[in-house]
Design a protein around this motif. Structure first.
Motif, PDB file in Angstrom:
ATOM      1  N   PRO A 146       8.856   1.197 -19.042  1.00  0.00           N
ATOM      2  CA  PRO A 146      10.186   1.223 -19.644  1.00  0.00           C
ATOM      3  C   PRO A 146      10.030   1.058 -21.152  1.00  0.00           C
ATOM      4  O   PRO A 146       9.084   0.428 -21.623  1.00  0.00           O
ATOM      5  CB  PRO A 146      10.906   0.043 -19.002  1.00  0.00           C
ATOM      6  N   CYS A 147      10.967   1.622 -21.894  1.00  0.00           N
ATOM      7  CA  CYS A 147      10.784   1.739 -23.336  1.00  0.00           C
ATOM      8  C   CYS A 147      11.984   1.210 -24.105  1.00  0.00           C
ATOM      9  O   CYS A 147      13.137   1.430 -23.723  1.00  0.00           O
ATOM     10  CB  CYS A 147      10.559   3.212 -23.655  1.00  0.00           C
ATOM     11  N   TYR A 155       6.212  -5.493 -18.374  1.00  0.00           N
ATOM     12  CA  TYR A 155       5.837  -4.983 -19.694  1.00  0.00           C
ATOM     13  C   TYR A 155       6.783  -3.868 -20.133  1.00  0.00           C
ATOM     14  O   TYR A 155       7.300  -3.120 -19.308  1.00  0.00           O
ATOM     15  CB  TYR A 155       4.401  -4.469 -19.671  1.00  0.00           C
ATOM     16  N   VAL A 156       6.970  -3.772 -21.444  1.00  0.00           N
ATOM     17  CA  VAL A 156       7.854  -2.787 -22.050  1.00  0.00           C
ATOM     18  C   VAL A 156       7.134  -2.197 -23.263  1.00  0.00           C
ATOM     19  O   VAL A 156       6.524  -2.933 -24.035  1.00  0.00           O
ATOM     20  CB  VAL A 156       9.179  -3.451 -22.513  1.00  0.00           C
ATOM     21  N   LEU A 158      17.016  -7.006 -23.881  1.00  0.00           N
ATOM     22  CA  LEU A 158      16.368  -6.709 -22.600  1.00  0.00           C
ATOM     23  C   LEU A 158      16.829  -7.622 -21.464  1.00  0.00           C
ATOM     24  O   LEU A 158      16.337  -7.524 -20.344  1.00  0.00           O
ATOM     25  CB  LEU A 158      14.849  -6.811 -22.746  1.00  0.00           C
TER      26      LEU A 158
END
Length: 148
Positions: free
Chosen positions: A106-107, A53-54, A74
């Motif tokens: 993570p973003c 997931y981000v 990504l």
């Protein structure tokens, strides 16, 4: 003091928590309520990829997110929005309240947020909004990639 306030105070980051009696469900609702530009609103979306997931922190005037482009950014095959149950399980927050900082995901960060000295986004609670600089949001997240 909430854990969000503790985090921001500990990091010595200027911020405001703005309380509001009405629920703000969309970026346009937030812009109208606070009398700001749509681009200053910064919803936090949770994206699902095959790698995990981000969090995606976007400007409210971005429009539709191009998932194919995000997948390329990504380096993954597929990107989609996490469903409401997944969002709550991963973050501990309901859709529409996911905070701008403190998620430990993570973003993906929208560079267009830097047009503004302050942006407005989630606090983890439905009746409040975080006003903070985009630089502080960038600094307090694990930014792995940027959107232009």
């Amino acid at each position: 003091m909430t854990s969000l306030q503790e985090l921001l105070t500990t990091k010595n980051v200027p911020f405001e928590i703005l309380e509001h009696p009405q629920l703000i469900r969309t970026a346009q609702d937030g812009a109208d309520y606070f009398g700001i530009e749509l681009g200053q609103t910064a919803p936090t979306l949770v994206l699902e990829t095959e790698n995990g997931y981000v969090a995606a922190i976007l400007t409210g005037d971005r429009g539709r997110l191009d998932f194919q482009s995000v997948a390329v950014t990504l380096s993954c095959q597929e990107v989609k929005l996490a469903n409401p149950k997944q969002v709550e399980a991963i973050t501990g927050f309901r859709i529409g309240t996911v905070p701008l900082v403190g998620l430990f995901l993570p973003c993906l960060f929208d560079r267009r947020l830097f047009r503004y000295s302050a942006i407005y986004g989630g606090t983890g609670e439905a009746g409040s909004t975080l006003k903070i600089s985009p630089g502080a949001v960038e600094e307090l997240n694990q930014v792995m990639a940027y959107l232009d």
